[in-house]
Design a protein around this motif. Structure first.
Motif, PDB file in Angstrom:
ATOM      1  N   GLN A 182       0.801  -1.223   0.000  1.00 20.36           N
ATOM      2  CA  GLN A 182       0.000   0.000   0.000  1.00 20.36           C
ATOM      3  C   GLN A 182       0.837   1.278   0.000  1.00 20.36           C
ATOM      4  O   GLN A 182       0.386   2.315  -0.480  1.00 20.36           O
ATOM      5  CB  GLN A 182      -0.983   0.008   1.161  1.00 20.36           C
ATOM      6  CG  GLN A 182      -0.337   0.095   2.527  1.00 20.36           C
ATOM      7  CD  GLN A 182      -1.390   0.244   3.606  1.00 20.36           C
ATOM      8  OE1 GLN A 182      -2.296  -0.560   3.697  1.00 20.36           O
ATOM      9  NE2 GLN A 182      -1.276   1.277   4.414  1.00 20.36           N
ATOM     10  N   ASP A 221      -9.467   2.035  -4.486  1.00 20.62           N
ATOM     11  CA  ASP A 221      -8.484   1.208  -3.781  1.00 20.62           C
ATOM     12  C   ASP A 221      -8.955   0.906  -2.360  1.00 20.62           C
ATOM     13  O   ASP A 221      -9.625   1.709  -1.730  1.00 20.62           O
ATOM     14  CB  ASP A 221      -7.128   1.922  -3.744  1.00 20.62           C
ATOM     15  CG  ASP A 221      -6.004   0.967  -3.442  1.00 20.62           C
ATOM     16  OD1 ASP A 221      -5.360   0.510  -4.400  1.00 20.62           O
ATOM     17  OD2 ASP A 221      -5.783   0.665  -2.248  1.00 20.62           O
ATOM     18  N   GLU A 222      -8.529  -0.262  -1.865  1.00 16.18           N
ATOM     19  CA  GLU A 222      -8.949  -0.655  -0.520  1.00 16.18           C
ATOM     20  C   GLU A 222      -8.276   0.200   0.560  1.00 16.18           C
ATOM     21  O   GLU A 222      -8.774   0.307   1.676  1.00 16.18           O
ATOM     22  CB  GLU A 222      -8.605  -2.133  -0.295  1.00 16.18           C
ATOM     23  CG  GLU A 222      -7.122  -2.373  -0.497  1.00 16.18           C
ATOM     24  CD  GLU A 222      -6.703  -3.834  -0.400  1.00 16.18           C
ATOM     25  OE1 GLU A 222      -7.589  -4.674  -0.279  1.00 16.18           O
ATOM     26  OE2 GLU A 222      -5.495  -4.081  -0.447  1.00 16.18           O
ATOM     27  N   CYS A 223      -7.158   0.807   0.221  1.00 15.73           N
ATOM     28  CA  CYS A 223      -6.424   1.565   1.229  1.00 15.73           C
ATOM     29  C   CYS A 223      -6.869   3.036   1.200  1.00 15.73           C
ATOM     30  O   CYS A 223      -6.762   3.700   0.170  1.00 15.73           O
ATOM     31  CB  CYS A 223      -4.930   1.449   0.943  1.00 15.73           C
ATOM     32  SG  CYS A 223      -3.947   2.662   1.774  1.00 15.73           S
TER      33      CYS A 223
END
Lengths: 601, 447
Positions: free
Chosen positions: A351, A387-389
C-alpha cells in the motif's frame, strides 16, 4: 553585542562598594560550572556577554583555555558551545586572532556525539573564512591534518568536512597534501570515516581543479561506490550528482555512467533506493541524451524492483521524471516505457507503493494532455479511487486540481462520489478528518450544484459525528464553504439545518449549533446573524445544561461585534445579565466576561 | 584420556577469582553476563541486580613474560532498575541479559546493556581534572560578600585524582513485546540489532525513538506458534548479514540487502534429524542457546544442550565439526527436565585465533576443544583446587562411582553449579567465566 552587555550590567545588583556591573557577569561565569545543567546551558548561551566583559585579551588567555577543557559536559551544553564559538571572532580580537578559537573547536570535533561534532565542524567552516591565507596555512590546515590522522574515527570523520573550505585558499603544495589526506580517508579502515568521506566527496569535488576531479575524484568515487559496506555505497550515489554536474558531457559516459549503472542494479536494496530517491537530481545532472538511453530503462527497473521500499521511492519520482524528459521524445517515452510500469503499480501488493504513486500520478495529466489522460490515465485514477487503502484514495482526491485543469472534474465525478462517501464514513476518524479538509477544495472544483446535490448532506452529518475533532473540523469546514459559495447560499442551505440542531435532545449537538454560529456569523454578515442566528442563541440561554448556557455566553461574546449596538443593548444585554446571575459558577464567569468584553456593563 | 596433557594441548592456569567466596549468595549477586571489550583491556560483568562491573587490565605487568596483567575493578554502576509495566501488570526484572561493547570511537568506552525490555548505551570515561575558582563563593561553597567582587575570575582546570564515570547516553525502550535475548553491534558501527522471542529489531545507535523490524516470526494465531528465536548475531565483517538461532535447533542467515523485511532467510543451517534418536527431549535439547561467528567470519558456532556445532557458512546441510560437551547427560535428561536444568542456556566462545572453542557445563566444569578434532578437555573453575600459575588438572566424567583421582561419577556432579556465561580475550590467551556469583579469569600458561 555591546547592547546585551549593557542590559545585563544595568540589571545588576546595586552594590555599595564593589563594581556593581561585575556582579551579573560574575554570576554567569560561576554558573558555567554549576551543577544544574540548565544554568550551565544558560551561561554558555551568554558566552558573548562574558567575553565582552572580560575583554579580548582575557577571553583569549583565560576563557578559551577553560572552554577547551570543558568537553566533559552534557551534549546540549557542548552543542551550544560549539555554536557560540562560530560567532566569536570579534570577541577574541577580530580576524587577526581568530585562530585562538581552533583549540576548543578541535576538542569539540572529537567528541562521540554526532550532533556536537557536526556543529563544531560547521563553526570551524565558518571561521575558516575569517582566517587570512597565511593563518589558514599556519593554523587551520595543520588542525585539519591533525584531525585527519587522529587515532579515533570521531576526529577523522570531522576532518572530512573541513577539506573543501581550506583547499581553494592554500598553496599548491598544501593542496597536494590535502588531496592525499582525503584519499586516505576514503580508504579508511572504519566504515564511519569512509561514510563521512563519501558524503563530502561531491562537495570536495566542487572546489577541485577539473584535472584533479578527473584523476583523483573519479577513482575515489568508483572505489566508494563499490565499497564492501552498502552503507558507504549508497552515499556515493549522492556524490554522483555533484560529480556529473562538474564534468563535461563527453566525459560522463566513461567516467560516471558505469558506476551509476552499477548502483542502479546494486545487490543491496538500500543502494537502489538511494538511486530512486535521487533520480530527478541524477536526471538533471547527466542530461537528456543519457537520460533517454540509460535512465529510462533504469527507471523502469526501479519501478519494477522486488523491494517495495524501492518501488515506492521510484513511484514518488514518476511525475518529476516525466516532466524533465526531453520535450521532443517525452510523450513517446512516457507512453511506451513509463506508463506500462505505472499501470502495474496501480495494483501493487504494497500500500505504500500505491499511495506514493497516487500522490503524483495526477500530475501526469498536464504532461500528457486531454486525450491521453482520458484514454490512459482516467482508468488508473478511477481504479485508485476504489483502492482498498484509504490513503491511496485520499492522495488521489487531494490532487484533483491537476486533473481538473486538463479534463474537468465531471469526468471523474461518477467514481469520485462513492469514493468520497466511503471515506466520509470510514471507521477511522483520522481518515474522516482528512477528507473533511479536502471538502472546500472539492466544492470549488465541483461547483455549487453538484455540491448541494451530493455532498451537502455529508457535511451536515459530520456535525453530529461522535468524535469531537470531527465535529470541530466540520464546523470549520462550513465557514470555508460559506466563504466560497456566499451568504445567500448559507442562508438557504446550511443555516436552517444548523439552527435545527438547537432542539436536538443531545446537548453535544445543541452545542454544535453554537459552535457553528460562532464560526459562521462573520461570514454570513449582520443581517443573517441578527435575524436568524441571534434569536436561537438567546433562546438557548434557558437550556437546562450548564455547558450549553455558558457556551451561549461565549457565543454572544463572539458574535457581539457583528451585531448593531441597539440590538446589543436591548436583546443581548438582558440575557447576559440573567446568565451573570446564574447559579452555575462557570455560566456566571463567562457571562461576566462577555459583558465586560462587549462593554455592556 | 589420551591426548589430554599432550604438549600440543594448551595449559590453563587460574589467574583471578572475583566476588565473595561465601556460600550465602544473594540472588542479585548472580552474574548474568560476561564480556571482554574489543581490545581485551576491559572486562564487563552484569548481574541479576542490574549492576555492571567493569574490570581493567593492569598495564605495567604486561611486559613481564610469565604473566599478563591482572584485572582490577575500574567502574561499577547500576545499569537497570526493577520496573513495573502497569498496562500489562508485569514486573520487569533488572537482570542484565547481555552486554556488548561498541568499537572504540574516542578516549571513552561505550557499551550496550539490556534487560528483558530495555537496551541502554553507557559511556565509561575518565576525568583527571576539574575546574577551580569561583567569583561569588569560596572553593568550599561559602558565599562571598558580593560587594567584595572587584575583578572577574575565570575558572581554571586543575589536575585531580583519576575518576571513572559511567553515564547513560541513550535508552532504547518500548520496542520489544517479548523478552530480549540478544543484542549485537553491526560492523557498520552505526546500527545494532536486538532480538526477542519472536522479533528482531534494527536500531541506529543515535536514535532512540525508532527501530526497524527486520524479522517477525509471530504467527497471526499464537496457537500456531512452534518456534521462537533464541539467539542472534551480526556477521563480524559483512554489515548486511546476520543470523538467528531457534528453539528447533536451526539457524537462519539473512541478507539485509535483499529486502527491508528479512522474513525470508537466505540460508538455513539445519542438521537432518536422526529418526532413531528421536525422543520427548529431542526438540528441547536441540534448541540453540548461543550463536557466535568466528573472528574470521567464515564459520559460526552454535551451542545446544549437549553439543557445540561449527558450521561453514558455505555449507548449510550439516556442521563441519561437532563437539560433545557432556554427552554423559543424555541418559539423565529426565531428571534434568524435572529440575529445569535442561532449559539452561549455555554460551560459547571462540579463541582469539579461532583455533579453539570453549563452553561451560555443570559442576563448575568448562570444556575446551581444539579445532583439530581432539576430544577436548574438561577443566574446573574452582579456587579451592587450583593454585596460581599451576596448570589446571583435566577432569574426566564417567558413569558409575568415582574410580581414579582425576575422575568423577556422573551422579556426583553438582547441577546447581554451572558455567553459563563465558568470554575469551579477543587477542590473548585469557578467558573469563561466571560461576554463580564469582568471576573466574584463567590464563594460558606461557612457556
Amino acid at each position: 553585542s555591546a547592547g546585551s552587555c549593557h542590559s545585563v550590567s544595568s540589571s545588576g545588583m546595586a552594590g555599595a562598594d564593589g563594581d556593581d556591573s561585575l556582579y551579573p557577569i560574575a554570576v554567569l561565569i560561576d554558573e558555567l560550572r554549576n551543577e544544574d545543567v540548565q544554568l550551565r546551558l544558560n551561561s554558555i548561551k551568554k558566552l558573548s556577554t562574558i567575553a565582552l566583559a572580560l575583554g579580548v585579551e582575557r577571553t583569549r588567555t583565560e576563557l578559551l583555555p577553560f572552554l577547551t577543557d570543558t568537553i566533559y559536559d552534557e551534549d546540549e551544553v557542548l552543542l551550544a558551545l560549539a555554536e557560540q564559538l562560530g560567532n566569536f571572532t570579534m570577541l577574541v580580537g577580530g580576524p587577526e586572532y581568530v585562530h585562538c578559537l581552533l583549540p576548543p573547536l578541535e576538542s569539540l570535533a572529537t567528541v562521540e556525539e554526532t550532533v556536537v561534532r557536526d556543529k563544531a565542524v560547521e563553526s570551524l567552516r565558518k571561521i575558516s573564512h575569517e582566517h587570512s591565507p597565511v593563518d589558514l596555512e599556519v593554523h587551520f590546515e595543520p588542525l585539519v591534518k591533525r584531525l585527519a590522522s587522529g587515532d579515533w574515527f570521531t576526529s577523522r570523520t570531522s576532518a572530512c568536512g573541513l577539506f573543501s573550505v581550506c583547499y581553494p585558499r592554500v598553496s599548491s603544495t598544501v593542496k597536494a597534501e590535502i588531496r592525499q589526506h582525503f584519499r586516505n580517508l576514503c580508504s579508511d579502515d572504519t566504515p564511519m570515516v569512509r561514510r563521512a568521506a563519501a558524503s563530502k566527496l561531491g562537495e570536495f569535488a566542487k572546489v577541485l581543479e577539473l584535472e584533479y576531479v578527473k584523476s583523483d575524484i573519479i577513482s575515489l568515487f568508483t572505489a566508494l561506490a563499490s565499497d564492501e559496506q552498502d552503507s558507504v555505497r549508497l552515499l556515493a550515489v549522492e556524490a554522483c550528482v555533484s560529480i556529473a554536474t562538474l564534468l563535461p558531457q563527453e566525459d560522463l559516459e566513461t567516467l560516471v555512467m558505469p558506476t551509476l549503472r552499477q548502483a542502479a542494479e546494486d545487490k543491496s536494496w538500500r543502494v537502489r533506493y538511494m538511486v530512486a530517491d535521487k533520480f530527478s537530481e541524477l536526471q538533471k545532472a547527466v542530461g537528456p541524451e543519457i537520460t533517454k538511453n540509460d535512465l529510462v530503462p533504469a527507471f523502469q527497473n526501479l519501478l519494477k524492483d522486488c523491494e517495495a521500499e524501492v518501488r515506492a521511492a521510484a513511484a514518488n519520482k514518476v511525475k518529476e521524471f516525466c516532466e524533465n524528459l526531453p520535450e521532443d521524445s517525452r510523450e513517446t517515452i512516457i507512453m511506451t516505457h513509463i506508463l506500462p510500469c505505472v499501470k502495474e503499480l496501480v495494483s501493487d501488493t504494497n500500500q505504500h507503493v500505491k499511495s506514493a504513486l497516487a500522490s503524483v500520478i495526477m500530475g501526469l495529466s498536464t504532461i500528457l494532455g486531454k486525450d491521453n489522460t482520458i484514454e490512459h490515465l482516467l482508468p488508473l485514477f478511477l481504479a485508485q479511487l476504489k483502492d482498498e487503502c484509504p490513503e491511496v484514495r485520499l492522495n488521489i482526491i487531494s490532487n484533483l486540481d491537476c486533473v481538473n485543469e486538463v479534463i474537468g472534474i465531471r469526468q471523474l465525478s461518477q467514481s469520485l462520489l462513492p469514493a468520497i462517501v466511503e471515506l466520509a464514513e470510514d471507521a477511522k476518524w483520522r481518515v474522516r478528518l482528512a477528507i473533511i479538509e479536502y471538502m472546500p477544495l472539492l466544492a470549488g472544483q465541483l461547483g455549487v450544484e453538484f455540491f448541494d446535490e451530493k455532498l451537502n448532506s455529508l457535511c451536515m452529518a459530520w456535525l453530529v459525528d461522535h468524535v469531537y475533532a470531527i465535529r470541530e473540523a466540520a464546523t470549520c469546514n462550513l465557514t470555508k464553504l460559506v466563504e466560497k459559495f456566499g451568504a445567500e447560499w448559507a442562508q438557504n442551505t446550511i443555516v436552517p439545518k444548523v439552527l435545527g440542531m438547537a432542539n436536538d435532545p443531545n446537548y453535544l449537538h445543541r452545542m454544535t449549533t453554537l459552535f457553528c454560529i460562532n464560526a459562521l456569523s462573520e461570514a454570513c454578515g449582520q443581517e443573517i446573524t441578527t435575524k436568524h442566528m441571534l434569536p436561537v442563541v438567546l433562546k438557548m440561554s434557558n437550556d437546562q445544561v450548564a455547558n450549553v448556557r455558558f457556551n451561549v455566553a461565549k457565543s454572544l461574546q463572539k458574535i457581539g461585534p457583528v451585531l448593531d449596538s441597539n440590538c446589543l443593548q436591548t436583546e443581548v444585554k438582558p440575557v447576559l445579565e440573567k446568565l451573570a446571575a446564574d447559579q452555575d459558577i462557570d455560566v456566571k464567569y463567562f457571562a461576566q466576561e462577555a459583558i465586560s468584553v462587549l462593554a455592556l456593563a | 584420556m589420551e591426548g589430554d596433557g599432550g604438549s600440543e594441548i594448551k595449559q590453563w592456569c587460574l589467574s583471578q577469582v572475583k566476588g565473595a567466596i561465601d556460600d550465602d549468595v544473594t540472588e542479585a549477586d548472580i552474574i548474568s553476563a560476561v564480556e571482554f571489550n574489543h581490545s581485551g583491556e576491559l572486562l564487563a560483568t552484569g548481574d541479576r541486580g542490574g549492576r555492571i562491573v567493569i574490570f581493567q587490565q593492569e598495564q605495567e605487568s604486561k611486559t613481564l613474560a610469565h604473566s599478563r596483567g591482572e584485572y582490577n575493578v575500574y567502574s561499577t554502576f547500576q545499569s537497570h532498575e526493577p520496573e513495573f509495566d502497569y498496562l500489562k501488570s508485569l514486573e520487569i526484572e533488572e537482570k542484565i541479559n547481555k552486554i556488548r561493547w561498541l568499537p572504540q570511537k574516542n578516549a571513552a568506552h561505550f557499551l550496550l546493556s539490556t534487560n528483558d525490555k530495555t537496551i541502554k548505551l553507557w559511556k565509561i570515561s575518565e576525568r583527571d581534572k576539574r575546574p577551580e575558582g569561583y567569583n561569588l563563593k569560596e572553593e568550599d561553597g561559602r558565599y562571598k560578600d558580593p560587594t567584595s567582587v572587584t575583578t572577574l575570575r575565570v575558572p581554571v582546570f586543575q589536575p585531580m585524582d583519576l575518576m571513572v564515570e559511567a553515564s547513560p547516553r541513550r535508552v532504547y525502550a518500548n520496542a520489544h513485546t517479548y523478552h530480549i535475548n540478544s543484542i549485537s553491534v553491526n560492523s557498520d558501527n552505526e546500527t545494532y540489532l536486538s532480538a526477542d522471542d519472536l522479533r528482531i529489531n534494527l536500531w541506529h545507535l543515535d536514535f532512540t525513538d525508532r527501530s526497524f523490524n527486520i524479522v517477525d516470526i509471530k504467527p497471526t494465531n499464537m496457537e500456531e506458534l512452534t518456534e521462537v528465536i533464541t539467539a542472534s548475531e551480526f556477521h563480524p565483517l559483512q554489515c548486511n548479514t546476520f543470523v538467528y538461532g531457534s528453539s528447533k535447533g536451526s539457524v537462519r542467515l539473512c541478507d539485509m540487502r535483499a529486502a527491508a523485511l528479512c522474513d525470508q532467510h537466505s540460508k538455513l543451517f539445519e542438521e537432518p534429524e536422526d529418526p532413531s534418536a528421536r525422543s520427548f527431549f529431542s526438540e528441547i535439547i536441540s534448541s540453540v542457546s548461543d550463536v557466535k561467528f568466528s573472528h574470521s567470519g567464515r564459520y559460526m558456532m552454535t551451542r545446544d544442550y549437549l553439543t557445540i556445532k561449527i558450521w561453514d557458512l558455505n555449507m548449510e546441510s550439516q556442521p563441519v565439526e561437532t563437539y560433545q560437551v557432556h554427552e554423559y547427560l543424555r541418559s539423565k535428561l529426565c531428571s534434568l527436565y524435572e529440575n529445569d536444568c535442561i532449559f539452561d542456556k549455555f554460551e560459547c566462545c571462540w579463541s582469539h585465533d579461532d583455533s579453539e572453542v570453549m563452553t561451560g557445563s555443570y559442576n563448575n566444569f568448562f570444556r575446551m576443544f581444539g579445532r583439530d578434532g581432539q576430544a577436548g578437555v574438561t577443566l574446573e573453575a574452582s579456587w579451592e583446587s587450583s593454585s596460581p600459575r599451576c596448570p589446571l588438572r583435566p577432569w574426566r566424567v564417567c558413569a558409575g562411582s568415582r574410580r581414579k583421582e582425576d575422575e568423577i561419577g556422573v551422579d556426583c556432579l553438582d547441577f546447581s553449579r554451572k558455567i553459563l556465561h563465558t568470554s575469551w580475550h579477543p587477542q590473548d590467551g585469557i578467558i573469563a567465566m561466571a560461576t554463580v556469583n564469582n568471576l573466574y579469569i584463567f590464563q594460558e600458561k606461557l612457556n
